[in-house]
Enzyme design. Structure first.
Site, PDB file in Angstrom:
ATOM      1  N   GLU A   3      32.986  26.680 -10.385  1.00 41.03           N
ATOM      2  CA  GLU A   3      31.918  27.648 -10.126  1.00 41.03           C
ATOM      3  C   GLU A   3      31.629  28.568 -11.316  1.00 41.03           C
ATOM      4  OE1 GLU A   3      32.344  28.149  -5.302  1.00 41.03           O
ATOM      5  OE2 GLU A   3      33.621  29.422  -6.521  1.00 41.03           O
ATOM      6  N   ASP A  49      41.398  35.920 -10.425  1.00 39.81           N
ATOM      7  CA  ASP A  49      40.016  35.681 -10.024  1.00 39.81           C
ATOM      8  C   ASP A  49      39.206  36.926 -10.372  1.00 39.81           C
ATOM      9  OD1 ASP A  49      37.633  34.697  -8.519  1.00 39.81           O
ATOM     10  OD2 ASP A  49      39.070  33.206  -7.796  1.00 39.81           O
ATOM     11  N   HIS A  75      35.036  33.038 -12.741  1.00 43.43           N
ATOM     12  CA  HIS A  75      35.975  33.774 -11.875  1.00 43.43           C
ATOM     13  C   HIS A  75      36.932  34.614 -12.722  1.00 43.43           C
ATOM     14  CE1 HIS A  75      34.721  32.249  -7.990  1.00 43.43           C
ATOM     15  NE2 HIS A  75      34.734  31.010  -8.434  1.00 43.43           N
TER      16      HIS A  75
HETATM   17  C1  ACM Z   1      36.705  26.683  -4.844  1.00 43.07           C
HETATM   18  O1  ACM Z   1      36.709  26.688  -3.612  1.00 43.07           O
HETATM   19  N1  ACM Z   1      35.907  27.467  -5.531  1.00 43.07           N
HETATM   20  C2  ACM Z   1      37.580  25.789  -5.575  1.00 43.07           C
END
Ligand code: ACM
Length: 553
Positions: free
Chosen positions: A320, A186, A257
Site C-alpha cells: 500500500e 506503521d 506506512h
Molecule cells: C495489508 O493488509 N495492508 C497487508
C-alpha cells in the site's frame, strides 16, 4: 462442618483435540496422573521433558521427578529421527504415557496434545484443590500439513505490552502454530528500539490520540497511546517463542506506512514534512524518499533487526505504498532518471530490491506483502499473498515461495457476522466457518504450488482491537479453525470440528481467553455507537482485481 466437595474429575474425552490429529485411536481405560507419577527422557528429549514437566507442574502441583531408565516412569519421552521433525506419536495407556517426536518440536506438540487429553485444568497456572487427573487411553499419530503456520500481530496500531505478547505465544503454541510475524512499525507507531536512531521510539512510538471507529462517522478518542519494546524485550520474546517452537519474524514497513518514522526523521520523506505520528487509520500519501541516505538508514535499521531476530525471514512490508508523492516530486524524478527508472512502480521495486540485496547478503530472506511482486526480486524472496490469491499465483509462477493469507480467510480483524452487535464491524464477513472452510491447496493443485506454498498465516490488524480483550474476541475461536487449516490433513468436516470445539472453549476458559461466544458477542463485547465500515464480498473482490493488476507476471 461443611462437607468438603467431591473430587473433580475431567471426563477424559475420546477425540477432543484441535487441531484434528492425522490419526487417532481410542484404547481401554485411562492413564491417571498423580503425585507419584515420574518422567523419563532420553538425552535428546531432555529439553522437551523439562518444558512438559514445568507446564504440568504448574497446573497439577505434582513434581513429576525425572528418573533414569531402567526405573519405570509414568511418562516417557524420546526422539525417533525417522519421524518428521514436527511429527509425534502419543501413546496413552493405563500403565503409562509415551511421547515420541521426530525432534524437539514434535515432542513439544505431543506434550500439548497430552495436556489437551488431560482436560482444560492442565492449562491453568496453579493447581486447584482436590482434582483428579486422567487422560483417555489412546494413540495419536500426527504431523503438520504445512511448515509455515503463522500468526501476524500488529503491535504498531495498538501497542500490546510484552506480557500480552508472551501470553499470545502460549496460545499460538496450543494451536501448534510456529511463526509469529510481528508487525513492528506503521504510520501510527514505531515499536522497536533502534540504538542508532533513537528518535524512532522517542518520537515515533507515541501519538496524542487515536481514531475511534471507521468510515466517515469515525471520530478521535482524545487519549494518548504508545509504547515500544527494548531490544532486550524483543530478545526475551524471541527466546520465549523459541522455547515453544515459534519463530518470530519481524517486520519493518517500507516504503509506505512510515509516518511514525517520518515524524522522527523528516529527512527520510519526500515532502520534508513536518510529519506527525498518524492519529487516523487508512493509507496516507506519505512514503520514503529514494535518496541513497534513506536506503542506508533502513539498511542500518535492518542490521539491528537481524541482530535481535535470528529468523531467516525478515519482513520489509511493501504494501500500500502510494506513488503520488514520487510522481509529483522533482528530486525523485531526477533520482529516477539517474538510475534509469521509468515509472513510480519501478521505483517501489527498486526500493524493495535495495533491501532485498542487503538481507540476502546477510544470509536472510526477504518476506514482503504481495505488492513486492510489482518488480523483480532475489530468488529467496518470500511473499505473503493477502490481496486474494493472485499474488500467490504470480509468486509461484516466478518461482518464489509464498504464504497464503488472503483477507477473506485470514484477516481476523474482519467482522464475524453481519449482525449489528458485532463490535466496530470492518471488512467482509469472516465467520468461524468461513475460516474453517478455506482450502489452501485443492487436490488438483499442480506440483509448483505444492512446492512453493509454505503454508498459511492469520493476520490480526489492531486498528480497532485496542485492548487484550478486543484482540481475544477477534482471534478466538477463529484461530482454532485456522489451526485446523494449517495443521490437519485435507478432508475436514465441519460437524466433526464443531463437536470438538467445546473442549477447546473449555481450555480457553481455563486460560482466561475472552473469546467470542458461538452465538455472538456478550453485551460487554459490543461497542454500541462506535461506527464501522462493513464491506460486501463482491465489492471487495472487484477492488482486489483492480489492485493486483500491476503485479509483474
Ligand atoms: C495489508 O493488509 N495492508 C497487508
Amino acid at each position: 462442618m461443611p462437607r468438603s466437595p467431591a473430587p473433580v474429575r475431567w471426563r477424559p474425552g475420546r477425540d477432543r483435540v484441535i487441531p484434528k490429529p492425522h490419526a487417532f485411536a481410542s484404547g481401554e481405560g485411562v492413564f491417571a496422573l498423580d503425585g507419584g507419577t515420574t518422567m523419563t527422557a532420553t538425552d535428546a528429549a531432555a529439553h522437551a521433558a523439562r518444558r512438559l514437566q514445568s507446564d504440568l507442574r504448574a497446573a497439577t502441583g505434582f513434581t513429576l521427578p525425572t528418573v533414569r531408565p531402567p526405573q519405570p516412569a509414568g511418562i516417557a519421552l524420546g526422539i525417533d529421527e525417522r519421524m518428521p521433525r514436527e511429527g509425534f506419536r502419543l501413546e496413552v495407556a493405563p500403565g503409562g504415557v509415551r511421547i515420541t517426536g521426530g525432534g524437539d518440536a514434535g515432542l513439544f506438540y505431543g506434550g500439548q496434545a497430552f495436556r489437551q487429553l488431560l482436560g482444560p485444568g492442565a492449562f491453568r497456572r496453579a493447581p486447584l484443590p482436590r482434582r483428579e487427573w486422567a487422560a483417555a487411553a489412546s494413540v495419536i499419530e500426527d504431523e503438520p500439513r504445512f511448515g509455515w503456520r503463522g500468526f501476524m500481530l500488529d503491535v504498531a496500531r495498538s501497542f500490546r505490552p510484552k506480557h500480552e505478547v508472551l501470553r499470545l505465544i502460549d496460545l499460538l503454541a496450543l494451536h501448534r502454530l510456529n511463526v509469529l510475524h510481528l508487525h513492528l512499525t506503521d504510520d501510527q507507531g514505531w515499536r522497536m528500539e533502534i540504538s542508532r536512531s533513537p528518535r524512532l521510539t522517542e518520537v515515533g512510538a507515541w501519538r496524542p490520540e487515536s481514531q475511534l471507529g471507521h468510515g466517515p462517522q469515525s471520530t478521535v478518542d482524545g487519549r494518548p497511546h504508545g509504547g515500544f519494546y527494548t531490544q532486550d524485550d524483543l530478545r526475551e520474546i524471541v527466546a520465549y517463542a523459541a522455547e515453544r517452537m515459534i519463530t518470530v519474524v519481524p517486520e519493518i514497513e517500507t516504503p509506505g506506512h512510515v509516518r511514525a518514522a517520518l515524524a522522527a526523521y523528516p529527512e527520510l520523506g519526500v515532502t520534508g514534512g513536518p510529519y506527525e505520528v498518524w492519529t487516523r487509520y487508512g493509507i496516507t500519501d506519505d512514503v520514503l524518499n529514494a535518496e541513497a541516505s534513506t536506503i542506508a538508514f533502513f539498511r542500518h535499521v535492518f542490521d539491528e533487526v537481524m541482530e535481535v531476530f535470528p529468523s531467516t525471514y525478515i519482513g520489509v512490508g511493501g504494501d500500500e505504498a502510494r506513488k503520488t508523492q514520487w510522481a509529483a516530486d522533482a528530486r525523485t524524478q531526477e533520482l529516477m532518471r539517474e538510475r534509469g527508472i521509468e515509472t513510480p512502480n519501478e521505483l517501489q521495486a527498486w526500493f524493495i530490491r535495495q533491501l532485498d540485496d542487503h538481507l540476502t547478503a546477510a544470509g536472510r530472506r526477504l518476506y514482503g506483502w504481495d505488492e513486492v511482486l510489482e518488480g523483480p526480486l532475489a530468488p529467496g524472496a518470500t511473499i505473503a499473498s493477502w490481496r486474494g490469491l493472485r499474488g500467490a499465483r504470480v509468486a509461484v509462477a516466478r518461482g518464489h515461495d509464498v504464504v497464503l493469507c488472503p483477507d477473506d480467510f485470514a484477516y481476523l480483524d474482519y467482522r464475524q457476522s453481519d449482525a449489528a452487535e458485532e463490535p466496530i464491524p470492518v471488512g467482509t464477513v469472516l465467520s468461524l466457518r468461513d475460516v474453517y472452510d478455506f482450502e489452501p491447496l485443492p487436490g488438483d493443485a499442480d506440483e509448483a504450488p505444492r512446492r512453493h506454498v509454505l503454508g498459511v498465516q492469520a493476520n490480526a490488524w489492531t486498528e480497532h482491537l485496542d485492548t487484550a480483550a478486543r484482540l481475544d474476541y477477534a482471534v478466538f475461536p477463529r484461530l482454532a479453525a485456522f489451526a485446523e487449516v494449517a495443521w490437519s490433513v485435507p478432508g475436514k468436516e465441519w460437524d466433526d470440528f464443531a463437536a470438538r470445539l467445546p473442549a477447546q472453549l473449555a481450555i480457553y476458559d481455563a486460560i482466561g481467553v475472552a473469546y467470542r461466544p458461538l452465538t455472538g458477542p456478550h453485551p460487554w463485547q459490543q461497542r454500541p455507537g462506535v461506527p464501522g465500515a462493513p464491506r460486501e464480498k463482491a465489492d471487495r473482490q472487484a477492488e482486489l482485481a483492480a489492485l493486483t493488476a500491476d503485479l509483474l507476471e
